[in-house]
Design a protein around this motif. Sequence first.
Motif, PDB file in Angstrom:
ATOM      1  N   SER A 277      -8.410  -3.851  -1.051  1.00  0.00           N
ATOM      2  CA  SER A 277      -7.710  -3.341   0.098  1.00  0.00           C
ATOM      3  C   SER A 277      -7.907  -4.854   1.315  1.00  0.00           C
ATOM      4  O   SER A 277      -9.090  -5.091   1.576  1.00  0.00           O
TER       5      SER A 277
ATOM      6  N   GLY B 236       1.141  -1.043   0.143  1.00  0.00           N
ATOM      7  CA  GLY B 236      -0.139  -0.194   0.247  1.00  0.00           C
ATOM      8  C   GLY B 236       0.495   1.689   0.046  1.00  0.00           C
ATOM      9  O   GLY B 236       1.916   1.152  -0.269  1.00  0.00           O
ATOM     10  N   TRP B 237       0.903   2.174   0.601  1.00  0.00           N
ATOM     11  CA  TRP B 237      -1.026   2.914   1.242  1.00  0.00           C
ATOM     12  C   TRP B 237      -1.967   3.008   0.544  1.00  0.00           C
ATOM     13  O   TRP B 237      -2.707   3.480   0.284  1.00  0.00           O
TER      14      TRP B 237
ATOM     15  N   ASN C 188       3.306   2.613   9.755  1.00  0.00           N
ATOM     16  CA  ASN C 188       3.183   1.931   8.394  1.00  0.00           C
ATOM     17  C   ASN C 188       4.440   0.999   8.217  1.00  0.00           C
ATOM     18  O   ASN C 188       4.351   0.138   8.002  1.00  0.00           O
TER      19      ASN C 188
ATOM     20  N   ASN D 104      -4.494   4.504   2.100  1.00  0.00           N
ATOM     21  CA  ASN D 104      -4.220   5.362   3.326  1.00  0.00           C
ATOM     22  C   ASN D 104      -5.695   5.484   4.651  1.00  0.00           C
ATOM     23  O   ASN D 104      -6.136   4.941   4.491  1.00  0.00           O
TER      24      ASN D 104
END
Length: 675
Positions: free
Chosen positions: A556, A504-505, A578, A535
């Motif tokens: 996702s 990701g993100w 993250n 996000n």
Amino acid sequence: MNGRRAADRMYQVLVNQAPGIRERYQKKREKLRGIRKAEAWIYLLFLNIGYHILRMRHLGQMGKYPYYEYKPLYIKDSESSLSKRESPQEFAERLLQYDVISFDVFDTLLFRPFSEPADLFFLVGERLGYMDFKRLRMEMEWKAREKKHRNTGHHEVTLEEIYSLLAVETGIDKETGMRAEEEMEERYCFANPYMLPVLEKLRQHGKRLIIISDMYLGGQKIRELLKNCGCGEFDAYYVSCDADMSKGRGNLYGYVRQREETSRKFSFAHVGDNEISDRKNAQRCGFDAFYYPNVNQAGNQYRSEDMSVITGSFYRGMVNAHIHNGLTRYSREYEYGYIYGGLFVTGYCQFIHRYVNRHQTDRILFFARDGDVLMKAYRLLYPSEAEKCRYVYWSRLAAAKMAAGYFKYDYFRRFLIHKVNQGRTLKDILDSMELEDMLPKLCGECGYTPDTKLTDGNADRIKEYLEKHWNLVMDHYREQLEAGKSYFSEILSGCESVVSVDIGWAGSGAVALDYIVNQIWKMDCEMTGIIAGTNTCHNAEPDFSENFLQSGKLVSYLYSQRENRDIWKFHDAGKDHNLYWEMLLDAPHGSLKGFYLNDDGTWRCEFKEPAADTKKVEEVQRGILDYVKGHIRHVGRDEKMGRIWGRDAYAPMVMLMRKENAVFFEERIIDEVSI
């Protein structure tokens, strides 16, 4: 009727006003039978006095289902160091002095991949198609033991006696139920890897090995389980339900001595995991007891419980058995991969597999570097799909340059806006953009020097200059586009649809590649980006990818604005969340700088230097892949009962991310596997 209403109102006031009181009261009540149920009302009164009058507010908070879980983690060393024992060979040497060595079975010789033994009944209930079976099975066992005690003075029951009672009260056929439970035991039991070498050495020396177990499965079934799990044959099997005696009461040990000591006095040793029945009671009966700590008791204090009940039990049971069996002292990096990465990677691969099969996708592109361990895991889980997998060199840096013509705003944001006031010189900035030959004219026209620092005061001026000479900027990336086209032409050959896999993100890597492949190179290949997470509400641009997530162009696994929204609100890149995940999926090579042409027209990739210690990255990966192998071995590839949902995959990391455990991450991981 009025009395009933009054009782209902009282129940609402005393029980239902505070979730924590309700949970504690119901848990207490479930343990009590007959006249002792009155104790639950006394306990309820105490809880209400504590909560409402003494202001003990923690009594109102639920313990079993906290909103976000916290447990202090072990930070002094690797967790496995707590349970590391002498080697199996050394342990066997100590046992060789005895004439007869007895072993407990469950949690000593055999493990189940569950944190609680009774969780096996979830699987039995599924096989039988019966709801709430675990609770019913436990209740019937308790009733069968109470009935046996009334009739005989002891509580030892057989599986047949349990299912005879269960059949009467539920309608489940006795033989069908017994067969289902026995099959589940056979399916999920596995040998303790620490004990196998112990048994082997003792047999090599001709020692008499026997079994002493408190169990409702008879000796013959215990014999079959041990043999099927690779523990071999034993010289005798003494089981409580056969002898109407138990280790718990201690009289089974006396019975064993009577049967074993036929002509002379023997020396006896017993190995087991229960402090009372395997240690103290054995010692009282003249056995030298060798305590083998229960792996779940050792590990559960560090395991996440805020998970769905079956997945959580599988996870905790597997981790505890692997980390705390005493055989190996693992490195901190290995445990980071095994304990916190293995569940996530397994679940993420399952998610990818379901999507690929549902949409009949031609190929799976695992983006570097995150895709390195992901593809290895995917091929372990789904070997028949190995040919679909491609490890693809790709990076946000390469994407920003190659797609700059269309995603111009993101290009400047990456190379300029995000670099202001960080002490970077103009030479540093243009070198990173691979525009170093434009630096002299830029400095001359704008009145700067190569050592001028990029600040919010001059960033706009730099941007204006580059926009003024935009065609020249684009010329610098034409070679990379041409080389990249050659690279991806081979990867996408014969494909009509592919998925790209990344951590990701924002998902910008997948979106940029889709644009380049289909709009610049005209390859006509449908591309979908699968990402671990998006996000979140803490990002400056929380809605950055929402149009693509809504349309399904991006998908996702862990969370999004649509699913597991609590995690979408919890996950905060500003708190390095993250980083926790990216470190799990690091690879032992640098990130892609770009694609370039050789003198003969062929392409090549150029990489940055690896930022992390590659050996420690490999240790993290080894831990992850060992967990995947364990999942295949103990749970299976079938996702029917082994499916790992995104919220469960995230749960162990929630504890790690809590500020109370920040030192765990800082001391054990960041300094050692920085990225």
